[in-house]
Design a protein around this motif. Structure first.
Motif, short mmCIF file in Angstrom:
data_model
loop_
_atom_site.label_atom_id
_atom_site.label_comp_id
_atom_site.label_asym_id
_atom_site.label_seq_id
_atom_site.Cartn_x
_atom_site.Cartn_y
_atom_site.Cartn_z
N THR A 258 0.84 -1.19 0.00
CA THR A 258 0.00 0.00 0.00
C THR A 258 0.89 1.25 0.00
O THR A 258 2.10 1.16 0.23
CB THR A 258 -0.88 0.01 1.25
OG1 THR A 258 -0.02 0.07 2.41
CG2 THR A 258 -1.73 -1.26 1.33
N PRO A 259 0.31 2.43 -0.22
CA PRO A 259 1.11 3.67 -0.12
C PRO A 259 1.81 3.81 1.23
O PRO A 259 2.91 4.37 1.30
CB PRO A 259 0.07 4.77 -0.34
CG PRO A 259 -0.95 4.14 -1.21
CD PRO A 259 -1.05 2.71 -0.74
N GLU A 260 1.20 3.30 2.31
CA GLU A 260 1.82 3.39 3.64
C GLU A 260 3.12 2.62 3.73
O GLU A 260 3.98 2.91 4.57
CB GLU A 260 0.86 2.85 4.70
CG GLU A 260 -0.20 3.80 5.16
CD GLU A 260 -0.96 3.23 6.34
OE1 GLU A 260 -1.40 2.06 6.24
OE2 GLU A 260 -1.09 3.93 7.35
N ASN A 261 3.28 1.58 2.89
CA ASN A 261 4.47 0.74 2.96
C ASN A 261 5.47 1.01 1.84
O ASN A 261 6.51 0.35 1.77
CB ASN A 261 4.06 -0.74 2.94
CG ASN A 261 3.50 -1.19 4.28
OD1 ASN A 261 4.02 -0.83 5.32
ND2 ASN A 261 2.41 -1.94 4.25
N GLU A 262 5.17 1.98 0.98
CA GLU A 262 6.10 2.25 -0.12
C GLU A 262 7.45 2.71 0.42
O GLU A 262 7.54 3.54 1.33
CB GLU A 262 5.54 3.32 -1.05
CG GLU A 262 6.44 3.57 -2.24
CD GLU A 262 5.86 4.52 -3.28
OE1 GLU A 262 6.36 4.52 -4.42
OE2 GLU A 262 4.91 5.26 -2.94
N GLY A 263 8.52 2.14 -0.12
CA GLY A 263 9.87 2.59 0.18
C GLY A 263 10.33 2.39 1.60
O GLY A 263 11.35 2.94 2.01
N HIS A 264 9.61 1.57 2.40
CA HIS A 264 9.91 1.53 3.83
C HIS A 264 11.22 0.82 4.16
O HIS A 264 11.79 1.03 5.22
CB HIS A 264 8.76 0.87 4.60
CG HIS A 264 8.72 -0.62 4.50
ND1 HIS A 264 7.92 -1.28 3.59
CD2 HIS A 264 9.37 -1.58 5.19
CE1 HIS A 264 8.08 -2.58 3.72
NE2 HIS A 264 8.96 -2.80 4.68
N MET A 265 11.71 -0.03 3.26
CA MET A 265 12.97 -0.75 3.50
C MET A 265 14.15 0.00 2.91
O MET A 265 14.03 0.62 1.85
CB MET A 265 12.90 -2.16 2.91
CG MET A 265 12.00 -3.11 3.66
SD MET A 265 11.88 -4.73 2.85
CE MET A 265 10.59 -4.41 1.64
N ILE A 266 15.28 -0.10 3.57
CA ILE A 266 16.55 0.36 3.01
C ILE A 266 17.37 -0.87 2.69
O ILE A 266 17.72 -1.65 3.59
CB ILE A 266 17.28 1.30 3.97
CG1 ILE A 266 16.49 2.59 4.14
CG2 ILE A 266 18.70 1.59 3.47
CD1 ILE A 266 17.10 3.58 5.11
N VAL A 267 17.66 -1.06 1.40
CA VAL A 267 18.40 -2.23 0.93
C VAL A 267 19.75 -1.77 0.40
O VAL A 267 19.82 -0.91 -0.48
CB VAL A 267 17.63 -2.97 -0.19
CG1 VAL A 267 18.43 -4.17 -0.69
CG2 VAL A 267 16.26 -3.42 0.31
N VAL A 268 20.81 -2.35 0.95
CA VAL A 268 22.17 -2.04 0.52
C VAL A 268 22.67 -3.20 -0.33
O VAL A 268 22.77 -4.33 0.13
CB VAL A 268 23.11 -1.81 1.72
CG1 VAL A 268 24.53 -1.52 1.24
CG2 VAL A 268 22.58 -0.67 2.59
N GLU A 269 22.98 -2.91 -1.58
CA GLU A 269 23.45 -3.95 -2.51
C GLU A 269 24.93 -4.27 -2.26
O GLU A 269 25.62 -3.53 -1.55
CB GLU A 269 23.22 -3.48 -3.94
CG GLU A 269 21.75 -3.29 -4.28
CD GLU A 269 21.54 -2.91 -5.74
OE1 GLU A 269 21.43 -3.82 -6.57
OE2 GLU A 269 21.50 -1.69 -6.03
N PRO A 270 25.44 -5.36 -2.86
CA PRO A 270 26.85 -5.72 -2.66
C PRO A 270 27.84 -4.64 -3.06
O PRO A 270 28.97 -4.62 -2.57
CB PRO A 270 27.01 -6.97 -3.54
CG PRO A 270 25.65 -7.59 -3.56
CD PRO A 270 24.71 -6.41 -3.60
N THR A 271 27.43 -3.73 -3.93
CA THR A 271 28.29 -2.62 -4.34
C THR A 271 28.32 -1.49 -3.31
O THR A 271 29.06 -0.52 -3.49
CB THR A 271 27.79 -2.04 -5.67
OG1 THR A 271 26.42 -1.61 -5.49
CG2 THR A 271 27.85 -3.07 -6.79
N GLY A 272 27.48 -1.59 -2.27
CA GLY A 272 27.35 -0.51 -1.30
C GLY A 272 26.21 0.45 -1.61
O GLY A 272 25.86 1.29 -0.78
N LYS A 273 25.63 0.34 -2.81
CA LYS A 273 24.54 1.21 -3.21
C LYS A 273 23.34 1.00 -2.31
O LYS A 273 22.86 -0.13 -2.14
CB LYS A 273 24.17 0.93 -4.67
CG LYS A 273 23.01 1.74 -5.20
CD LYS A 273 22.66 1.27 -6.62
CE LYS A 273 21.36 1.90 -7.10
NZ LYS A 273 20.95 1.34 -8.41
N ALA A 274 22.86 2.08 -1.70
CA ALA A 274 21.70 2.02 -0.80
C ALA A 274 20.45 2.48 -1.57
O ALA A 274 20.49 3.44 -2.33
CB ALA A 274 21.92 2.90 0.42
#
Length: 331
Positions: A258-274
């Motif tokens: 839902t809109p309330e849960n959009e973007g709620h996670m921060i995922v850091v890829e193996p390259t360091g890109k957040a």
């Protein structure tokens, strides 16, 4: 959004984090003091509550819902050390993948992060649990096992049930608490009670139900497999009734997109890109917000536009929840 009137496992003592926040159940989930203004708390925060760090993109399964199919080289230990230093201030780190236990040096990675700065959790399919359980015991708060239900369902949707279960037992033999996560299709709705029954037998702290997202392998799913938010809530309600009837102990959690849960996670890829994840209008559902190889999370957090969604989700305000859970995280 908590359903009341159903049996709940008594909560364990909390560990204060300040600002009315605490780790409950010995660090497995977050709680806030009654009356906490989550919006205000999020806006004056300087770092995230939780972040997902992909220590590999490799996996020994090819889940039909997998969003992370783009392969990248594994980060070196020296790079992970830099990421660790730049992630300090984040309360909880998921050492994730891909399948993180495929890294032979996973024990070294856990040792690197296992200090007073972080609560650690491991999302895993457990197929390599036998190799790593002893080394990581006492250093990770819990392991979150992906399992969609009985053997036939798990084998069709995710991978090999008979490779998962020995790893689960190995983790439990070393005293590592577990929870289960299940991605829900229309064709797996009937299996949900069996999933919770398995979790109950395993003494899992919770069962977390997640809807698939249209990315990676999930782009190949039949459109009929995607249920609506209303259907998901209805199925969750029925599951709560069965939990009460059969006195299953695992807590239940439902996250819908839902809109309330959009973007709620921060995922850091193996390259360091957040990245903020999932951002619905982004091509790959990732919205880049910085790189933890280059700058601390506090600077990245300043650019993150989903602070309130992040805090609301991890404090349980934007998910459906039944029960407190004894061995897993609430959010």
């Amino acid at each position: 959004m908590t359903d009341l009137g159903l049996p709940a496992v008594p909560p364990r003592s909390d560990l204060s984090m300040g600002d009315g926040l605490a780790f409950a159940a010995r660090g497995h989930h977050f709680t806030a003091a009654p009356g906490t203004d989550i919006q205000e708390l999020a806006q004056r925060s300087t770092e995230p509550l939780s972040a997902i760090l992909q220590v590999t993109k490799r996996c020994d399964f090819d889940c039909s819902f997998c969003s992370e199919v783009l392969q990248l080289p594994d980060p070196k230990l020296t790079q992970l050390e830099t990421m660790r230093d730049h992630l300090k201030g984040t309360k909880r780190i998921f050492l994730s993948g891909g399948e993180p236990l495929m890294r032979r040096d996973f024990g070294e990675i856990v040792d690197m992060f296992a200090d007073d700065n972080f609560v650690l959790a491991v999302p895993t399919n457990a197929t390599h649990g036998l190799q790593h359980a002893k080394r990581i015991a006492g250093k990770v708060a819990f392991a979150n096992i992906g399992l969609e239900g009985p053997r036939g369902i798990t084998n069709r949707v995710r991978g090999d049930y008979d490779k998962v279960m020995p790893g689960v037992r190995a983790l439990q033999d070393e005293g590592i608490p577990i929870s289960l996560s299940a991605v829900v299709y229309r064709s797996t709705l009937a299996a949900l009670p069996f999933t919770v029954q398995i979790a109950d037998v395993l003494n899992a702290g919770k069962v977390k139900l997640i809807m698939p997202l249209r990315k990676g392998n999930a782009l190949n799913l039949d459109a009929n497999e995607f249920i609506t938010d209303g259907e998901a809530s209805e199925a969750f309600g029925r599951l709560g009734e069965l939990r009460s009837t059969y006195q299953w102990s695992p807590a239940l959690r439902l996250t819908t997109w839902t809109p309330e849960n959009e973007g709620h996670m921060i995922v850091v890829e193996p390259t360091g890109k957040a990245n903020a994840w999932p951002v619905y209008d982004s091509k790959d559902l990732f919205e880049p917000i910085g790189n933890v190889l280059e700058e601390p999370i506090q600077e990245i957090w300043k650019r993150y536009r989903f602070k309130e969604n992040h805090y609301r989700k991890y404090l349980g305000a934007s998910i459906r929840a039944i029960g407190h859970g004894g061995g897993g995280c609430a959010a």
